[in-house]
Write a protein that holds these residues in place. Structure first.
Motif, short mmCIF file in Angstrom:
data_model
loop_
_atom_site.label_atom_id
_atom_site.label_comp_id
_atom_site.label_asym_id
_atom_site.label_seq_id
_atom_site.Cartn_x
_atom_site.Cartn_y
_atom_site.Cartn_z
N ALA A 43 0.83 -1.21 0.00
CA ALA A 43 0.00 0.00 0.00
C ALA A 43 0.86 1.26 0.00
N LEU A 44 1.93 1.26 0.78
CA LEU A 44 2.80 2.44 0.85
C LEU A 44 3.57 2.65 -0.45
N SER A 45 3.88 1.58 -1.16
CA SER A 45 4.65 1.69 -2.40
C SER A 45 3.76 1.93 -3.62
N ASP B 214 -0.86 6.49 -3.50
CA ASP B 214 -0.71 7.79 -2.84
C ASP B 214 -2.04 8.14 -2.19
N PHE B 215 -2.03 8.34 -0.91
CA PHE B 215 -3.28 8.61 -0.19
C PHE B 215 -2.99 9.57 0.95
N ARG B 216 -4.02 10.16 1.44
CA ARG B 216 -3.90 11.13 2.52
C ARG B 216 -3.45 10.42 3.80
N LYS C 199 -0.43 9.21 4.25
CA LYS C 199 0.57 8.19 3.94
C LYS C 199 1.85 8.42 4.74
N GLY C 200 2.30 9.65 4.82
CA GLY C 200 3.51 9.96 5.57
C GLY C 200 3.37 9.65 7.05
N LEU D 174 1.27 7.44 8.37
CA LEU D 174 1.21 5.99 8.52
C LEU D 174 2.59 5.36 8.42
N ASN D 175 3.39 5.85 7.49
CA ASN D 175 4.76 5.34 7.35
C ASN D 175 5.58 5.64 8.61
#
Length: 263
Positions: A87-89, A92-94, A96-97, A99-100
């Motif tokens: 999902a992270l790779s 692109d979603f709101r 994301k940073g 969550l990472n």
């Protein structure tokens, strides 16, 4: 002047290597001490303390527990980490940073702080058994390594191949298992090996999640040296060094350390 710089750089590099590897060499040599007192240089040569590892039941029991927790936690971290890395790779979603950052936070937070937090909430507040708390703690510990290494492998993957498979009639899940997984399997194996080593050798978190009747091998080694000063722990350390070196060799052969350390 240039030659002097090269000589100085080489000398500094040699000193650093001696500083890093010197203690390991001392432990290796001292593990063959024939007497019951750990000392360097040794007074002779003996394999008695290597044999003693397998006669002390506490070492064998805690070794089995460490292996079980590392394997089971690794499997759980893998089941959670592969979809998260995808999902992270892939998207692109709101948020994301954020969550990472949450996924990476167990690496950034000091181990003693994380271990005390697990103790405070998992054991004290929720009254979980030590086995369950140890499993959850090690799963959370391994998850960032799984996600980071697999995400690094996916960063080099061309997702247009996945889209082509979907255009040819495959579902997204089918394309994931038939196209993406086979192409990142070396990264998955490398992530599993790195996470396993981090879990198996962990002390700072495990010391908060163990107690009477339940201990991992590194914690048992600490307990042993409180009562004995023979070279048994040095012998175990040598075996663990070999164990770790074999794992790191496999990781290097699979993907290369530079593949994900540059990310």
């Amino acid at each position: 002047m240039n030659q002097q710089n090269h000589f100085a750089l080489g000398l500094i590099t040699l000193i650093i290597f001696l500083f890093l590897l010197g203690p390991l060499a001392i432990i290796f040599v001292a593990s063959f001490e024939p007497t019951s007192v750990l000392q360097f240089p040794p007074t002779g040569f003996s394999l008695e303390w290597y044999r003693n590892i397998f006669t002390v039941s506490a070492f064998m029991d805690t070794f089995k527990l460490s292996m079980f927790i590392s394997f089971l936690g690794n499997l759980c971290a893998l089941l959670l980490g592969i979809p998260a890395a995808y999902a992270l790779s892939r998207f692109d979603f709101r948020g994301k940073g954020l969550l990472n950052a949450i996924f990476v936070s167990p690496i950034l937070i000091p181990g003693t702080v994380l271990g005390f937090t697990f103790l405070r909430y998992l054991i004290v507040s929720y009254s979980l058994p030590l086995e369950a708390a140890l499993f959850i703690g090690h799963t959370i510990l391994m998850l960032p390594f799984i996600i980071r290494v697999i995400a690094s492998s996916m960063a080099n993957f061309d997702f247009s191949i996945e889209e082509a498979a979907m255009n040819l009639g495959s579902s997204r899940i089918g394309a994931f298992f038939r196209v993406i997984i086979p192409n990142i399997k070396s990264g998955i194996i490398a992530g599993v090996l790195i996470a396993f080593l981090e879990s198996f050798n962990n002390v700072d978190i495990s010391v908060f999640l163990t107690g009477p009747g339940l201990s991992t091998l590194p914690i048992q080694m600490l307990t042993y040296v409180e009562h004995y000063f023979d070279p048994t722990v040095a012998a175990i350390s040598v075996l663990l060094m070999i164990f770790t070196a074999v794992f790191m060799f496999l990781i290097e052969r699979l993907v290369g350390l530079s593949h994900f350390t540059k990310r």
